[in-house]
Design a protein around this motif. Structure first.
Motif, PDB file in Angstrom:
ATOM      1  N   SER A  86       0.801  -1.106   0.183  1.00 57.03           N
ATOM      2  CA  SER A  86      -0.099  -0.119  -0.144  1.00 57.03           C
ATOM      3  C   SER A  86       0.978   1.174  -0.027  1.00 57.03           C
ATOM      4  CB  SER A  86      -1.045   0.011   1.194  1.00 57.03           C
ATOM      5  OG  SER A  86      -0.151   0.258   2.283  1.00 57.03           O
ATOM      6  N   GLY A  87       0.260   2.354  -0.100  1.00 58.25           N
ATOM      7  CA  GLY A  87       1.090   3.641  -0.149  1.00 58.25           C
ATOM      8  C   GLY A  87       1.712   3.949   1.304  1.00 58.25           C
ATOM      9  N   SER A 131      -2.587   3.251  -7.161  1.00 62.14           N
ATOM     10  CA  SER A 131      -3.337   3.679  -6.142  1.00 62.14           C
ATOM     11  C   SER A 131      -4.717   4.122  -6.286  1.00 62.14           C
ATOM     12  CB  SER A 131      -2.582   4.467  -5.154  1.00 62.14           C
ATOM     13  OG  SER A 131      -1.196   4.162  -4.591  1.00 62.14           O
ATOM     14  N   ALA A 133      -6.044  -0.989  -6.526  1.00 66.11           N
ATOM     15  CA  ALA A 133      -6.157  -0.725  -5.135  1.00 66.11           C
ATOM     16  C   ALA A 133      -7.658  -0.978  -4.460  1.00 66.11           C
ATOM     17  CB  ALA A 133      -5.677   0.687  -4.929  1.00 66.11           C
TER      18      ALA A 133
END
Length: 365
Positions: free
Chosen positions: A179-180, A321, A326
């Motif tokens: 993930s970010g 994302s 995502a």
């Protein structure tokens, strides 16, 4: 390895041999059962069980972090099984298909990821100059066989089947989703009904009927067989093993009372809950592991170097994302490069402990 399993295994010496931890999940920390309707003070940095599944999901405890990934002890070669095959040097042995076939790990709906993964497939086409088609498959065995026979060129393999793909199909694992915020991987959660007063710890499984997902699944079978045995609970001896066919089937079977408990993939059952198909407040988790690597993204070893380079670029040079990727995978819209021998070492320890033989028939259906 610099990480092990919560309440189960922690890293040993320089060779990475696992040793038993002094802390288990059977209440030595003084934790008490949490009612499904109560407010949980769950602390991810000091996890105590049992806990409502909803509390773990709310705390983001279904994943690990990049620090877990980056702190792994590097290995020159896998501890178990064959190393990743190297790209052939002879041009006659290289594979240069007109179309590239891509497949995600099998699910109940084999074509479910066709739309989700389209942004990635479009970039693979852009970077390689090849048309990319989605190749839906219905089992781990068929996915491995498709790559072995050169009908499948790029694939996301589940954790447990990844070493099978390396040993049998010439797969090269090169990337994982993150993930970010740097979340990666998943955990093994031992789940039961929130109102089941007979199961509050691992030792309470004795004499019960427990759902395992599939024989080759890591968190659904391989890891429980190795890790539970280290805690004195031997699957198949101390409790009845019933194969459910998948993590979703396992957790829904627990919710419906078909099974007393089930070891499940944390991110898999979180997706079931987020889709509205499971009420996580009705399930409690009585034991959990530290994070495992999740789906490995691979390509076949004998694709031309130019195609391999383009595939890698499509994964690691782009940020997904803001795409369906995502949205589907709990915010994990980026890909990070990995080394198979290093990142999958803990999985190979489990499979070595279980005496896994890398044969297609051992993958299950």
């Amino acid at each position: 390895m610099s990480f092990g399993f919560a309440g189960c295994i922690q890293s040993g010496g320089e060779d990475g041999n696992a040793t038993e931890s002094a802390t288990d999940s059977e209440g030595e920390s003084g934790s008490e059962s949490t009612d499904s309707g109560s407010t949980s003070d769950f602390d991810p940095s000091n996890p105590e069980f049992p806990q409502p599944m909803a509390a773990l999901i709310n705390a983001g405890f279904e994943t690990g972090s990049l620090s877990d990934l980056n702190n792994m002890e590097e290995r020159d070669k896998p501890r178990y099984g064959k190393p990743v095959k190297e790209t052939p040097t002879k041009e006659s042995e290289l594979l240069d298909p007109d179309k590239l076939a891509f497949a995600m790990t099998p699910s109940e709906d084999p074509a479910a990821y066709r739309t989700t993964m389209k942004p990635l497939m479009d970039n693979i086409a852009k970077e390689t100059g090849k048309e990319v088609e989605y190749f839906p498959l219905q089992s781990y065995a068929s996915q491995v066989e498709a790559m072995r026979s050169e009908r499948l060129h790029i694939a996301g393999f589940s954790t447990g089947p990844t070493p099978f793909a390396v040993n049998l199909a010439g797969a090269v694992p090169f990337s994982l989703q993150v993930s970010g915020e740097g979340d990666f991987g998943y955990r093994l959660w031992l789940a039961t009904q929130a109102d089941n007063d007979e199961i509050d710890s691992l030792s309470d499984l004795k004499g019960k009927r427990v759902a395992h997902s599939e024989p080759s699944s890591n968190s659904g079978n391989q890891a429980p067989r190795a890790l539970f045995a280290n805690q004195g609970v031997v699957p198949g001896d101390d409790y009845e093993v019933a194969y459910s066919g998948g993590h979703e089937q396992s957790v829904l079977g627990v919710a419906n009372g078909d099974y007393d408990a089930a070891p499940v993939c944390s991110t898999c059952v979180t997706r079931v809950a987020n889709a509205g198909n499971l009420d996580p407040s009705k399930i409690k988790v009585v034991w959990a592991s530290n994070p495992f690597p999740t789906t490995s993204f691979t390509y076949r070893y004998n694709l031309t170097p130019e195609i391999q380079e383009g595939i890698r670029a499509a994964f690691v040079d782009y940020d997904y994302s803001d795409t369906q990727i995502a949205e589907t995978f709990e915010g994990r819209g980026k890909f990070t490069e990995i080394d198979y021998a290093t990142v999958y070492d803990i999985i190979l320890q489990i499979q070595e402990n279980n005496g896994v033989e890398y044969q297609t028939e051992n993958l299950g259906e």
